[in-house]
Design a protein around this motif. Structure first.
Motif, short mmCIF file in Angstrom:
data_model
loop_
_atom_site.label_atom_id
_atom_site.label_comp_id
_atom_site.label_asym_id
_atom_site.label_seq_id
_atom_site.Cartn_x
_atom_site.Cartn_y
_atom_site.Cartn_z
N PRO A 58 0.82 -1.22 0.00
CA PRO A 58 0.00 0.00 0.00
C PRO A 58 0.85 1.27 0.00
N SER A 59 0.30 2.36 -0.52
CA SER A 59 1.06 3.61 -0.56
C SER A 59 0.74 4.51 0.64
N HIS A 60 -0.28 4.18 1.41
CA HIS A 60 -0.68 5.06 2.52
C HIS A 60 0.42 5.11 3.58
N SER A 61 0.83 6.32 3.95
CA SER A 61 2.00 6.45 4.83
C SER A 61 1.73 5.84 6.21
N PHE A 62 0.49 5.90 6.69
CA PHE A 62 0.23 5.33 8.03
C PHE A 62 0.35 3.81 8.00
N MET A 63 -0.29 3.22 6.99
CA MET A 63 -0.24 1.76 6.85
C MET A 63 1.21 1.29 6.68
N GLN A 64 1.96 2.03 5.87
CA GLN A 64 3.37 1.66 5.66
C GLN A 64 4.15 1.71 6.98
N ALA A 65 3.92 2.77 7.74
CA ALA A 65 4.67 2.93 9.00
C ALA A 65 4.36 1.78 9.96
N VAL A 66 3.08 1.38 10.01
CA VAL A 66 2.70 0.29 10.93
C VAL A 66 3.34 -1.02 10.49
N ILE A 67 3.26 -1.32 9.20
CA ILE A 67 3.83 -2.60 8.72
C ILE A 67 5.33 -2.63 8.97
N GLN A 68 6.00 -1.50 8.67
CA GLN A 68 7.46 -1.48 8.87
C GLN A 68 7.83 -1.72 10.32
N LYS A 69 7.10 -1.08 11.21
CA LYS A 69 7.43 -1.20 12.63
C LYS A 69 7.07 -2.60 13.16
N CYS A 70 5.99 -3.18 12.64
CA CYS A 70 5.63 -4.55 13.04
C CYS A 70 6.70 -5.54 12.59
N GLY A 71 7.19 -5.33 11.35
CA GLY A 71 8.13 -6.30 10.79
C GLY A 71 7.45 -7.55 10.26
N PHE A 72 6.12 -7.57 10.28
CA PHE A 72 5.38 -8.67 9.63
C PHE A 72 4.27 -8.06 8.76
N PRO A 73 3.82 -8.81 7.73
CA PRO A 73 2.77 -8.27 6.87
C PRO A 73 1.41 -8.32 7.56
N LEU A 74 0.47 -7.55 7.05
CA LEU A 74 -0.86 -7.50 7.65
C LEU A 74 -1.92 -8.00 6.67
N ALA A 75 -2.70 -8.98 7.10
CA ALA A 75 -3.89 -9.35 6.33
C ALA A 75 -4.91 -8.28 6.63
N ALA A 76 -5.50 -7.70 5.60
CA ALA A 76 -6.41 -6.57 5.86
C ALA A 76 -7.48 -6.46 4.77
N PRO A 77 -8.63 -7.10 4.99
CA PRO A 77 -9.76 -6.85 4.09
C PRO A 77 -10.41 -5.52 4.48
N SER A 78 -11.37 -5.09 3.71
CA SER A 78 -12.06 -3.85 4.03
C SER A 78 -12.75 -3.97 5.40
N ALA A 79 -12.76 -2.86 6.14
CA ALA A 79 -13.23 -2.89 7.53
C ALA A 79 -14.74 -2.69 7.61
N ASN A 80 -15.46 -3.62 7.00
CA ASN A 80 -16.93 -3.58 7.02
C ASN A 80 -17.43 -4.99 7.26
N LEU A 81 -18.71 -5.12 7.60
CA LEU A 81 -19.28 -6.46 7.69
C LEU A 81 -19.35 -7.06 6.29
N ALA A 82 -19.29 -8.40 6.20
CA ALA A 82 -19.24 -9.08 4.90
C ALA A 82 -20.40 -8.60 4.01
N ASN A 83 -20.07 -8.39 2.76
CA ASN A 83 -21.03 -8.00 1.71
C ASN A 83 -21.57 -6.58 1.81
N ARG A 84 -21.11 -5.84 2.81
CA ARG A 84 -21.57 -4.45 2.91
C ARG A 84 -20.59 -3.54 2.20
N LEU A 85 -21.02 -2.30 2.05
CA LEU A 85 -20.20 -1.29 1.39
C LEU A 85 -18.89 -1.06 2.15
N SER A 86 -17.78 -0.93 1.42
CA SER A 86 -16.50 -0.67 2.09
C SER A 86 -16.47 0.73 2.70
N PRO A 87 -15.74 0.89 3.81
CA PRO A 87 -15.65 2.21 4.45
C PRO A 87 -14.54 3.06 3.86
#
Ligand code: AMP
Ligand code: MG
Length: 356
Positions: free
Chosen positions: A128-157
């Motif tokens: 991802p290009s988002h600077s916040f997401m990048q900073a978190v992944i780098q500091k974690c040192g592991f990748p993140l599974a991340a689907p859209s943060a909505n209930l299944a089949n609903r509109l993405s936030p």
């Protein structure tokens, strides 16, 4: 953590950013799920190397375990940990479009647990290009599974408020950086299938991808395929609460005629247009989106959420232009409209235009 408090951290300064990164990383290291901004839509993230952490994502979203997740990473080393083989085509697309809103399907490495890939031998990857997401992944040192943060089949936030509406009390943390700039989910390309296939259109268009992968095809598989590797293609997906109908109109008279065909009172109707400004009087919600695909995409979901929030039972959306730049938008709108319950087969009837 059902029934617990969800903390929302809004980022307004570098100090807020740093504090929120630390807090997100600490929770992720403990195996928790947190909501993080990405450039496409907000994501519900967990350590992609931990089966237990990833399982929570499915539970929170009420997502079937048959629907695999996208793994978000940064940097070549982390990528090498996630895949068994990286083809020259993958290398080319990665160089051209990463970091950015492109997901590539490759062969899964043994480090990626089966729950991430729905038991399959392939894994979906995005830098991802988002600077916040990048900073978190780098500091974690592991990748993140991340689907859209909505209930299944609903509109993405695309805003933290949309996440709160659906997931409040089920996640410990939502990080709010404002509107997601791209606004629709990533383009998904399968580089394992022969020929390579575009599984989900997005804002990186088919013609742009074709310049790098000459034999790329649009996927023809449907949800009835015995092994559907990309359940995001099911016909009902990404839907608002209200019924959604796509139509066309060339001026306000035609829009008015279009509206009158539906047995709904005006205060239960939302309108999403890009060419004709509707008179908001009496409607639940009216939006005039920008006529360029990129700007339209970045506001679309927000407007559909607003239609829902305003109490619309029906949302009428102006049919997008036919060019390839709008493929991703057209795809989401079509899926959102697929189970509207209306049998509108006569296109002239649903088209506000008068016969000529
Ligand atoms: P989302 O739920 O918005 O994160 O969307 C994830 C999309 O990526 C869904 O359409 C998934 O079906 C698709 N996807 C994830 N992993 C794979 C995979 N291994 N092969 C094909 N599609 C995948
Ligand atoms: Mg999703």
């Amino acid at each position: 953590m059902n029934g617990s408090l969800t903390e929302i951290l809004s980022i307004r300064s570098q100090a807020d950013f740093d504090r929120a990164v630390d807090q997100a990383v600490s929770l992720l290291q403990q195996g928790q799920t947190v909501v993080l901004p990405t450039e496409t839509v907000y994501g519900l993230a967990a350590n992609a190397f931990s089966s237990a952490a990833v399982r929570r994502i499915f539970e929170i979203k009420r997502r079937p375990f048959s629907n695999p997740l996208i793994v978000h990473f940064t940097g070549q080393d982390m990528l090498d940990h996630c895949v068994r083989r990286w083809s020259p085509e993958a290398e080319q697309l990665g160089r051209a479009f990463w970091p950015g809103p492109l997901t590539l399907i490759a062969l899964r490495s043994p480090h990626i647990p089966e729950v991430v890939t729905a038991g399959g031998d392939t894994v979906a990857l995005r830098w991802p290009s988002h600077s916040f997401m990048q900073a978190v992944i780098q500091k974690c040192g592991f990748p993140l599974a991340a689907p859209s943060a909505n209930l299944a089949n609903r509109l993405s936030p695309t805003r933290a408020e949309h996440v709160k509406e659906q997931l409040d009390g089920t996640v410990p943390l939502i990080v709010d950086t404002g509107s997601a700039p791209v606004g629709i989910e990533s383009t998904v390309v399968d580089l394992v299938s022969r020929p390579p296939a575009l599984l989900r259109p997005g804002m990186i268009s088919f013609p742009k991808l074709k310049t790098f992968v000459k034999n790329l095809e649009k996927s023809t598989a449907t949800e009835s395929s015995s092994v559907d590797r990309s359940p995001g293609r099911t016909t009902k997906h990404y839907a608002p609460r209200a019924k959604l109908i796509i139509g066309s109109w060339k001026d306000s008279c035609e829009l008015e005629a279009f509206v009158r065909q539906f047995p709904y009172s005006r205060n239960a109707i939302g309108i999403v247009s890009y060419s004709v400004k509707c008179d908001p009087a009496g409607f639940a919600h009216c939006s005039l989106l920008p006529p360029e695909a990129e700007n339209y995409a970045s506001s679309l979901f927000s407007e559909l959420h607003a239609c829902d929030a305003a109490g619309s039972d029906l949302i009428l959306v102006e049919s997008p232009p036919p060019d390839a730049a709008w493929d991703g938008i057209r795809d989401r709108l079509t899926r959102a409209s697929s189970t509207t319950g209306f049998e509108l087969k006569d296109t002239e009837r649903i088209d506000g235009r008068t016969r000529r």
